[in-house]
Design a protein around this motif. Structure first.
Motif: not given
Lengths: 453, 560
Positions: B461-462, B374-379, B367-369, B347-351
């Motif tokens: 995603y924003r 992924q959160g493990a990189f972005l966060a 949206q994602r690739s 849900q967080f990823y819009g999937a």
């Protein structure tokens, strides 16, 4: 109904100390080396002197640090207020620069911490890649002193840490002490592991068992040392050097097997202590206290005469919530708004309270007409002068303790452009370690005057 | 487009950058201070044309020198579990392994401190005492007094072969036996065996992996079968060779490159390889750092322990699948249109996810690739209260393109700009572009990360940042895929086809497997590795095996 049994009339012999230690059930109580610590005939050996390094990060704010008054009658500023009662045993130093660090170039905190006790510019990695930071270039002053005054104690030196690895892990920001070029010595952050290493051990109620154990250990260590030496002989130069540290370590353990301590009356080995998490920010003060207690007792029990206490790492990120500062230490040290400046001063004041705690503990331990503190010198230092500017000018140094009469307290010594190399020479001399220069010889002119005298 | 910034630079809101920035080599060249002999960061490959062909590089019999390696904490514990069934974390009081080049097993960083030496002794004594509690099991014989010495002699040979990972030579076996006899005369049989075991576990032949090679092959000194067995097992299992691998060494099966590859394949297929290779990519990609992350929940109310744990599981599942699953292409690391999620994370990823368990889910198109979204990189590469184009750009440069970035100048205040309303992250970091003394370095870093601005500080995603539309244009300066791009899709397209990025993965694995940095003398091994990687369609599982086929892996190297 039978008659009550008469109480046997016999003189109750006083319990032997050993029996008391065994406890009612006959179980041996694991207290360390009490056999060795039992009062012995007076030794012809002079009483020991000790050296302690108390390190805190991110420097000071001169406006609240620098005293006023005169050399012989300094007036403490706000940050140093906790040391008021210890002022007669304290020397405040101004005007000493880490000139090697000023000429080093590179990231301020890393340069600071690698120059701080080596008094040399750092070693940039040669054929290895650690990124753009450097490592200490040779042994630190605590190790140089330990090599002389730590020859007969169980441990040549001990390194006490308070979350020293937490921020940066095992990289150059996390070490203050070096055994040689690029040979950092880790601080132990877990008080339980320190206790295990220093105060746990074999059953002291049976000294012959201890002798047997030591003999067995010696046989094994002999064999291992021989193995290391043989392997060394077959290797190239770089690998040989690597094994040299290992071989030295093995021989050092052998040397100290059965080392007897000159523990004074104040030696009372502490319990192991229960610590839930030594790496949680909120436990920082409590862990610090535990480490300080262990450090003080290590000196009192003479298991070492050189100790370093490392609060966090260079560029420390500790959040000092307990004095009302909610940002990390390093972050706050760079902010210029009044709230941050006030918060930073409270943090520095808190570290001075910890100095007072440690020195106070040592001062309450009686020793030969004075206290353990009287025969110790604690060097208080930081890796930068002022956190905001990363300056290496006018570093915040304090000396607490009398070094066995060599250092007179209650003074504020102001120098002009002297290098910290020479502070270390003076300290070493105060501890009866012969030395005319320290660190990079190009920066060392000889012992700073007026410290010893 | 966002609000134009006011005439001057808003001092309070931006990073102050000292003038001394100009004294560094921040002139547009990536220069790494003090590295000297390092091999060039950019390497040739398909389309790159920068390096030698395998034929050219391999013409001369040179290979990088192999430094002496010591067991890391994990390797020590795994080895003892295999050797003596030890499961009580004997390395827990060891000093931490020093990190170099992001890995904990680099030989040059493995200094030995006094604490470490003490710990070797303490643990050896403790484990020996434990092991001799069941003497027949340890020795493999329950001898009568007359047969004791023969039993121990056999034990020294068989246990020694496992502890030292090679047969003992007659002289060292004799020394050990003599030691046992001495101790037996003093203390008796069982204590003497305990002493013997204490010696084994502190021996440098146990704690280190000395290599000497045997014979030459193609002008280079070839490692012995046993030395290769240890290289293989510590690379692929982080532990000692098993009986089959030691037997392969003994029977000569590791004396040929093909034999080494065959054993490597067997080891990689074993479950023990999962954790060992996971340790490689976790260190390479900082994938373990989610535990350190803290977020400002007033800015990110959806941040929670649940989300943190979900990101962690996602990364673990994704990366394990990438190295061990059906599709192990490097391209998938960048371009995967799927991930692993439970319902909440999906849900967080819009999937959408079918159930509550972790499973493969398709990501919303466009949206994602792959890993970089992924959160493990972005966060992890973000601040508590905002995204961080600098952290993200730096990661991509250093970990994925293998470029060294100089450290910031000595007296720069590293303080991220405060969040201010009505300014986007991009705007707040503008000073890096405007200040000439900052631009040299930061043009390498910020524009790489700015193209990921559609993902906020926790990876959501924003379309808006602080109320203003997100501008996710970015640029890569230098490399073989230089140029501007928009968004994660185009960024990952570039990286997926970059020969430099492909070569970088190979070098990261090289460093991890060999415990050292690549040098000029490794040009042959690297050229072969790059060629094999390309030939396989950049297959990561293949790369893991291809490495053992190189001369760097199979030879001692160094000065002839």
């Amino acid at each position: 109904m039978s008659a009550p049994r008469a109480t046997p009339s016999r003189v109750l012999r006083p319990l032997s100390r050993r029996a008391v230690l065994r406890g009612a059930g006959g179980a041996a109580v694991g207290l360390p080396w009490l056999a060795a610590m039992a009062p012995r005939r007076a030794s012809a050996q002079a009483l020991p002197k000790r050296f302690v390094v108390f390190y805190f990060s991110n420097g000071v704010n001169p406006a609240s640090w620098t005293p006023t008054g005169t050399t012989a009658a300094p007036i403490l500023n706000a940050t140093m207020a906790p040391l008021q009662s210890l002022l007669p045993k304290t020397v405040i130093l101004s005007g000493i620069n880490m000139q090697t660090a000023r000429d080093n170039g590179g990231n301020g905190h890393n340069v600071g911490i690698t120059n701080m006790l080596t008094a040399r510019k750092f070693l940039k990695e040669k054929d290895t890649e650690f990124g753009a930071i450097g490592w200490g270039a040779d042994l630190t002053i605590d190790q140089a002193i330990a090599a002389v005054i730590g020859k007969t104690t169980k441990f040549a030196s001990l390194q006490f840490g308070v979350q020293s690895f937490k921020s940066y892990g095992a990289n150059a920001y996390s070490y203050i002490s070096y055994a040689g070029p690029q040979k950092p010595i880790p601080s132990e952050d877990d008080p339980r592991k320190l206790w295990d290493r220093v105060f746990a051990g074999f059953d002291p109620t049976a000294p012959s068992l201890e002798r047997t154990r030591n003999a067995k250990r010696k046989s094994v260590l002999d064999f291992v040392a021989e193995d290391l030496a043989r392997l060394q002989g077959r290797l190239g130069a770089a690998d040989r050097a690597k094994l040299e540290a290992h071989l030295t370590g093995v021989r050092d353990i052998e040397l100290r097997l059965g080392a007897t301590a000159q523990a004074g009356a104040a030696c009372a080995p502490p319990g192991r202590g229960a610590v839930s998490d030594f790496n949680t920010n909120a436990n920082f003060p409590a862990i610090g206290k535990l480490q300080m207690d262990l450090l003080a007792m290590s000196l009192a029990c003479d298991v070492t005469r050189v100790a370093t206490l490392q609060w966090s790492s260079a560029q420390s990120g500790v959040t000092h919530n307990w004095v009302g500062v909610t940002s990390g230490h390093h972050t706050v040290s760079h902010l210029t708004d009044q709230e941050s400046v006030d918060g930073l001063q409270r943090v520095q004041h808190w570290y001075m309270q910890q100095v007072a705690y440690l020195a106070g503990a040592l001062d309450r331990m009686p020793e030969s007409g004075g206290s353990v503190l009287d025969r110790t010198v604690i060097l208080v230092c930081s890796e930068v002068g002022v956190g905001q500017t990363h300056t290496f000018l006018d570093m915040p140094y304090l000396l607490v303790g009398g070094a066995g009469g060599a250092i007179k307290g209650g003074r504020w010594l102001r120098y002009s452009k002297r290098n910290h190399n020479d502070l270390f020479v003076a300290l070493a001399n105060a501890l009866d370690v012969p030395m005319t220069t320290f660190g990079d010889p190009a920066y060392s002119a000889g012992a700073l005057p007026d410290i010893v005298g | 487009m966002g609000a134009r910034r006011a005439g001057g630079v808003r001092r309070g809101a931006v990073l102050a950058c000292a003038l001394a920035c100009g004294t560094l080599a921040c002139s547009g060249d990536i220069v790494s201070p003090g590295t000297g002999k390092k091999a060039p960061a950019r390497v040739g490959g398909a389309g790159g044309g920068g390096g030698p062909s395998p034929a050219e590089a391999c013409a001369a019999p040179v290979s990088g020198a192999s430094p002496l390696r010591r067991l890391t904490r994990v390797e020590y514990e795994n080895t003892l579990r295999e050797l003596l069934g030890v499961t009580d974390s004997p390395a827990q009081a060891f000093p931490p392994d020093a990190i170099a080049m992001n890995f904990d097993n680099i030989a040059a960083a493995q200094t030995v401190s006094q604490v470490q030496v003490e710990q070797y002794e303490t643990q050896a004594a403790r484990l020996a005492a434990q092991a001799v509690a069941d003497l027949p099991k340890l020795l493999g014989c329950a001898p009568t007094p007359a047969a004791e010495d023969a039993c121990v002699r056999a034990f020294v040979a068989s246990f020694g072969r496992r502890a030292f990972r090679r047969p003992l030579d007659p002289e060292e076996a004799a020394r050990l036996h003599a030691f046992y006899l001495d101790e037996k005369a003093k203390y008796g049989f069982a204590p003497a065996v305990e002493q013997l075991l204490t010696v084994f576990l502190q021996s440098p032949h146990f704690v280190y992996r000395p290599e000497f090679g045997v014979g030459t092959q193609g002008g280079l000194r070839r490692l012995s079968g046993y030395e290769l067995a240890s290289r293989l097992s510590y690379y692929l299992w982080a532990s000692m060779p098993d009986a089959a691998l030691l037997d392969a060494a003994e029977s000569g099966r590791l004396d040929t490159p093909a034999g080494v590859v065959a054993e490597a394949t067997r080891l990689l297929a074993d479950p023990r390889a999962r954790a060992a290779i996971a340790h490689f990519y976790a260190q390479w990609l900082d994938a373990d750092r989610l535990g350190d992350v803290s977020k400002d929940r007033t800015i990110y109310p959806s941040w929670s322990e649940g989300l943190r744990n979900a990101f962690r599981r996602e990364a673990q599942a994704f990366l394990e699948e990438l190295f061990f699953g059906a599709d192990t292409r490097l391209r998938t690391f960048y371009k995967a249109d799927f991930t692993y999620a439970d319902r909440a994370l999906a849900q967080f990823y819009g999937a959408t996810a079918a159930g509550t368990a972790f499973e493969r889910v398709a990501l919303p198109a466009g949206q994602r690739s792959g890993f970089l979204t992924q959160g493990a990189f972005l966060a992890v590469h973000a601040k508590p209260d905002m995204s961080s184009p600098i952290d993200r750009g730096k990661f991509i440069r250093e970990r994925l393109l293998c470029e060294d970035l100089p450290a910031p100048p000595n007296n720069v205040e590293i303080v991220p700009p405060k969040l201010t309303p009505n300014t986007t992250t991009r705007q707040r970091f503008e000073e890096h572009n405007e200040n000439a003394s900052c631009r040299g370095c930061h043009q390498m870093i910020d524009p790489v990360g700015l193209g990921l601005e559609r993902y906020d500080g926790i990876g959501a995603y924003r379309d808006l940042d602080q109320g203003l539309p997100v501008d996710d244009t970015g640029e890569i300066v230098g490399t073989d895929v230089a140029g501007s791009y928009r968004g994660a899709g185009e960024l990952t397209d570039k990286l997926a086809q970059s020969a430099q990025a492909q070569a970088c993965v190979a070098r990261q694995l090289f460093r991890f497997a060999l415990g050292r940095e690549e040098t000029a003398a490794d040009a042959c091994a690297l050229a072969e590795l790059d060629a094999a990687f390309a030939a396989s369609g950049h297959d990561l599982r293949g790369l893991v095996i291809d490495l053992v086929a190189t001369r760097a892996f199979q030879h001692l190297g160094g000065a002839p």
